[in-house]
Design a protein around this motif. Structure first.
Motif, PDB file in Angstrom:
ATOM      1  N   TRP A   1       0.818  -1.213   0.000  1.00 13.27           N
ATOM      2  CA  TRP A   1       0.000   0.000   0.000  1.00 13.27           C
ATOM      3  C   TRP A   1       0.852   1.264   0.000  1.00 13.27           C
ATOM      4  O   TRP A   1       0.473   2.278  -0.579  1.00 13.27           O
ATOM      5  CB  TRP A   1      -0.963   0.018   1.181  1.00 13.27           C
ATOM      6  CG  TRP A   1      -1.808   1.255   1.179  1.00 13.27           C
ATOM      7  CD1 TRP A   1      -1.760   2.280   2.064  1.00 13.27           C
ATOM      8  CD2 TRP A   1      -2.789   1.612   0.197  1.00 13.27           C
ATOM      9  NE1 TRP A   1      -2.656   3.254   1.703  1.00 13.27           N
ATOM     10  CE2 TRP A   1      -3.297   2.873   0.571  1.00 13.27           C
ATOM     11  CE3 TRP A   1      -3.275   0.985  -0.944  1.00 13.27           C
ATOM     12  CZ2 TRP A   1      -4.278   3.517  -0.168  1.00 13.27           C
ATOM     13  CZ3 TRP A   1      -4.253   1.636  -1.688  1.00 13.27           C
ATOM     14  CH2 TRP A   1      -4.746   2.883  -1.306  1.00 13.27           C
ATOM     15  N   ARG A   2       2.019   1.203   0.613  1.00 12.52           N
ATOM     16  CA  ARG A   2       2.916   2.363   0.637  1.00 12.52           C
ATOM     17  C   ARG A   2       3.180   2.880  -0.778  1.00 12.52           C
ATOM     18  O   ARG A   2       3.290   4.078  -1.001  1.00 12.52           O
ATOM     19  CB  ARG A   2       4.227   1.975   1.329  1.00 12.52           C
ATOM     20  CG  ARG A   2       5.158   3.144   1.519  1.00 12.52           C
ATOM     21  CD  ARG A   2       6.383   2.742   2.290  1.00 12.52           C
ATOM     22  NE  ARG A   2       7.367   2.245   1.338  1.00 12.52           N
ATOM     23  CZ  ARG A   2       8.316   1.378   1.637  1.00 12.52           C
ATOM     24  NH1 ARG A   2       8.407   0.866   2.831  1.00 12.52           N
ATOM     25  NH2 ARG A   2       9.187   1.003   0.731  1.00 12.52           N
TER      26      ARG A   2
ATOM     27  N   GLN B   1      -0.660   3.588  -2.994  1.00 16.90           N
ATOM     28  CA  GLN B   1      -1.359   4.850  -2.721  1.00 16.90           C
ATOM     29  C   GLN B   1      -0.852   5.989  -3.602  1.00 16.90           C
ATOM     30  O   GLN B   1      -1.533   7.001  -3.765  1.00 16.90           O
ATOM     31  CB  GLN B   1      -1.278   5.213  -1.251  1.00 16.90           C
ATOM     32  CG  GLN B   1       0.093   5.551  -0.750  1.00 16.90           C
ATOM     33  CD  GLN B   1       0.115   5.785   0.748  1.00 16.90           C
ATOM     34  OE1 GLN B   1      -0.909   6.043   1.371  1.00 16.90           O
ATOM     35  NE2 GLN B   1       1.291   5.704   1.337  1.00 16.90           N
TER      36      GLN B   1
ATOM     37  N   TYR C   1      -0.103   5.457  -6.853  1.00 15.42           N
ATOM     38  CA  TYR C   1      -0.481   5.110  -8.225  1.00 15.42           C
ATOM     39  C   TYR C   1      -1.620   6.014  -8.710  1.00 15.42           C
ATOM     40  O   TYR C   1      -2.327   6.630  -7.921  1.00 15.42           O
ATOM     41  CB  TYR C   1      -0.983   3.671  -8.313  1.00 15.42           C
ATOM     42  CG  TYR C   1       0.032   2.573  -8.134  1.00 15.42           C
ATOM     43  CD1 TYR C   1       1.369   2.811  -7.877  1.00 15.42           C
ATOM     44  CD2 TYR C   1      -0.374   1.254  -8.215  1.00 15.42           C
ATOM     45  CE1 TYR C   1       2.274   1.774  -7.720  1.00 15.42           C
ATOM     46  CE2 TYR C   1       0.527   0.206  -8.055  1.00 15.42           C
ATOM     47  CZ  TYR C   1       1.843   0.474  -7.811  1.00 15.42           C
ATOM     48  OH  TYR C   1       2.722  -0.554  -7.656  1.00 15.42           O
TER      49      TYR C   1
ATOM     50  N   GLN D   1      -4.980   2.019  -8.712  1.00 20.26           N
ATOM     51  CA  GLN D   1      -5.451   1.840  -7.343  1.00 20.26           C
ATOM     52  C   GLN D   1      -6.728   0.995  -7.326  1.00 20.26           C
ATOM     53  O   GLN D   1      -6.896   0.155  -6.443  1.00 20.26           O
ATOM     54  CB  GLN D   1      -5.725   3.188  -6.673  1.00 20.26           C
ATOM     55  CG  GLN D   1      -4.472   3.942  -6.322  1.00 20.26           C
ATOM     56  CD  GLN D   1      -4.781   5.271  -5.665  1.00 20.26           C
ATOM     57  OE1 GLN D   1      -5.905   5.772  -5.714  1.00 20.26           O
ATOM     58  NE2 GLN D   1      -3.774   5.869  -5.056  1.00 20.26           N
TER      59      GLN D   1
END
Length: 106
Positions: free
Chosen positions: A31-32, A35, A37, A42
């Motif tokens: 997710w780091r 988020q 993208y 996403q």
């Protein structure tokens, strides 16, 4: 919310014994980067996350998350080394089974 749902599963439901990786460790790492993208990418991640939460296979969970995380990893990272070894094994078995998905390669 996805992490909370994964945390609600038993450790066995999130632990991929073949690769030695917990999906709950991989999700925040993926997710780091996700988020950052563009929205269409996403949405693809969130679609995969829905499949992960509904699925019961630990290998499927780690494989789907790794597809988003592996391209951003440092080759010296021990987690990357385990994922790469797992991906090589998965890639060889997937070529034997048509429609099994995409192998994990950075």
């Amino acid at each position: 919310q996805g992490l909370a749902l994964l945390r609600g599963a038993s450790r066995g439901g999130n632990y991929d014994s073949k690769s030695g990786i917990l999906a709950t460790e991989l999700l925040p790492r993926a997710w780091r980067f996700v988020q950052l993208y563009e929205p269409p990418a996403q949405y693809l991640f969130l679609e995969q996350l829905g499949d992960i939460v509904r699925g019961r296979c630990p290998q499927g969970r780690t494989h789907r998350l790794a597809q988003f995380y592996v391209p951003h990893m440092d080759e010296a990272d021990p987690l990357f080394q385990r994922l790469r070894a797992f991906a090589c094994e998965a890639g060889s078995s997937e070529t034997e089974t048509q429609g099994a998905g995409t192998a994990l390669t950075p």
